[in-house]
Design a protein around this motif. Structure first.
Motif, short mmCIF file in Angstrom:
data_model
loop_
_atom_site.label_atom_id
_atom_site.label_comp_id
_atom_site.label_asym_id
_atom_site.label_seq_id
_atom_site.Cartn_x
_atom_site.Cartn_y
_atom_site.Cartn_z
N HIS A 277 -15.64 -30.47 -8.28
CA HIS A 277 -16.18 -30.54 -9.65
C HIS A 277 -15.62 -31.77 -10.37
O HIS A 277 -16.35 -32.53 -11.01
N GLN A 278 -14.29 -31.94 -10.25
CA GLN A 278 -13.63 -33.03 -10.98
C GLN A 278 -14.15 -34.40 -10.53
O GLN A 278 -14.37 -35.30 -11.35
N SER B 153 -17.59 -20.56 -6.26
CA SER B 153 -17.89 -21.85 -6.89
C SER B 153 -17.39 -22.94 -5.97
O SER B 153 -16.47 -22.71 -5.17
N SER B 154 -17.96 -24.12 -6.10
CA SER B 154 -17.41 -25.26 -5.35
C SER B 154 -15.98 -25.47 -5.84
O SER B 154 -15.68 -25.27 -7.02
N PRO B 155 -15.08 -25.90 -4.95
CA PRO B 155 -13.67 -26.09 -5.35
C PRO B 155 -13.50 -27.08 -6.52
O PRO B 155 -14.32 -28.00 -6.69
N ASP B 156 -12.43 -26.88 -7.29
CA ASP B 156 -12.20 -27.67 -8.52
C ASP B 156 -12.18 -29.17 -8.27
O ASP B 156 -12.69 -29.94 -9.08
N HIS B 157 -11.54 -29.59 -7.17
CA HIS B 157 -11.43 -31.05 -6.98
C HIS B 157 -12.80 -31.69 -6.75
O HIS B 157 -12.99 -32.87 -7.03
#
Ligand code: PMP
Ligand code: GLU
Length: 398
Positions: free
Chosen positions: A50-51, A44-48
């Motif tokens: 997405h945020q 998945s694309s990294p969380d930051h």
């Protein structure tokens, strides 16, 4: 019924997209297909990232059209990235953000290729280069390389391919589909040739920059004599696991960026606003997730290379970048099972799909009809199972 255009008739369907579709269709019928066809990270694309997209949506400020070449602060972030990672100094006027690197490439060819212009492409190459060039009525001029030469062209081959009609040299390093990476010395030898032919410009596709397992990425634009003759193409798909976000960009002399901006303004306008905001976070944020993915891909590369060695007739060196294995499998041509004979790489790919339920892409579309491409951007478990099935199926070919 409408006839398709002459321009479209010059183009072949994308081999990567076609195989991905075939494998999805088989999976929809309930077959447990392992797809090693499409080159896309299974992370998945990294969380930051997405945020940043969620935050951008929540502000309600990014619902409108963006500027055609991309938000100014994104273009500044691209400049900062190019300075940080590539030691390249660009200004926002040099940058155009597009709907994937695929569009970035097409913008360039559509803006500069005239009928009869030649574009040099070392083979194997990524499937879309020649097709986009043919759409623009340009002439792809191939430089053949082999497993033995590590799938790399030489300066002499480049010199021999250049004519007064050559407009561009286009290549990817790290390379899709071979995983080959040009070293600084090799690039320097190309620069020495190109310096003698100032009419030739370079389209340097660096989308696999972060998937380099042996050394540091080098861009040909770092050579001072090449900076004004190079269009650097890059994007978010591979290094940041953002294939679906559709963000690519060029860094180029301002007049080239301006031409691409003009063309893009008539075909797509500025790309997706939220994806652009997320890309700022990706480019300016921590590269730790990217490095972690690179480490995982490196381990998988080592693993699949060992698994492949166990299968008779698969010939390829250890790839140093990207996430593909591209063996020569011509050993199987002429061999049969159940009355079905493998005549070429396309037959071999269909054989693997139907008999082993493993999707891979025939080398034809990549300009290497003796080879087949496996993407190892898949889980270790799936890779192990895929190569087990391939080995078993190949053993039946006599
Ligand atoms: N260049 C190469 C070498 C590729 O493999 C790809 C496929 N990702 C692209 C360009 C296009 O990338 P994007 O998904 O950003 O359009
Ligand atoms: N570039 C990837 C590949 O080569 C994605 C598919 C495509 O756009 O061609 O598989």
């Amino acid at each position: 019924m409408l006839q398709t255009s002459i321009a479209l008739n010059r183009v072949t369907e994308s081999a990567t997209i076609k195989m991905a579709q075939l494998s999805r269709e088989l999976a929809a019928k309930g077959v447990k297909v392992i797809s090693l066809s499409l080159g896309e990270p299974d992370f998945s694309s990294p969380d930051h990232i997405h945020q940043a997209a969620i935050d951008a949506i929540n502000t309600g400020k990014y619902d409108s059209y963006s500027p055609v070449p991309g938000y100014m602060d994104l273009r500044e972030a691209v400049c900062a990235k190019l300075q940080r990672d590539n030691n390249l100094a660009y200004k926002p006027e040099n940058i155009v953000i597009s709907t994937g690197a695929k569009q970035s490439l097409f913008n360039v060819f559509a803006s500069f290729v005239n009928p009869g212009d030649e574009v040099i492409i070392p083979a194997p190459f990524w499937v879309s280069y020649p097709e986009q060039i043919k759409y623009c009525d340009g002439i792809p001029v191939y430089i053949n390389t082999s497993v033995e030469s590590g799938f790399k062209m030489t300066a002499d081959q480049l010199e021999a391919a250049i004519t007064p009609k050559t407009k561009f040299l286009v290549y990817s390093s790290p390379c899709n589909p071979t995983g080959a990476v040009y070293t600084r010395d090799e690039l320097a030898s190309f620069v020495a040739v190109l310096e003698k032919h100032p009419h030739v410009h370079v389209v340097s596709d660096e989308i696999y920059e972060f998937l380099n397992y042996e050394g540091k990425h080098v861009s040909i634009a770092e050579f001072p004599s090449m900076k004004d003759r190079t269009i650097v193409v890059n994007g978010q798909a591979k290094g940041f696991a953002m294939t679906g976000w559709r963000i690519g960009y060029i860094a180029a002399p301002a007049y080239i960026a301006k031409a691409c901006d003009k063309f893009q303004g008539q075909v797509t306008s500025g790309t997706n606003s939220v994806a652009q905001r997320a890309t700022i976070a990706a480019l300016l944020g921590s590269l730790e997730p990217t490095y972690k993915m690179r480490e995982a891909f490196k381990q998988r590369r080592n693993m699949v290379f060992e698994l492949m060695k166990d299968i008779p007739g698969f010939k390829c060196g250890l790839p140093t970048g990207a996430f593909y294995l591209f063996p020569d499998i011509s050993y199987y041509f002429g061999k049969s099972v159940n009355g079905q004979t493998i005549g070429n790489a396309e037959d071999f790919a269909m054989f693997l799909l139907n008999e082993a339920h493993v999707a891979a892409v025939s080398g034809d579309g990549f300009g290497a009809p003796d080879c087949i491409r496996f993407s190892y951007a898949a889980s270790e478990e799936n890779l192990k199972e895929a190569f087990r099935r391939i080995k078993e199926a190949c053993a039946r070919l006599v």
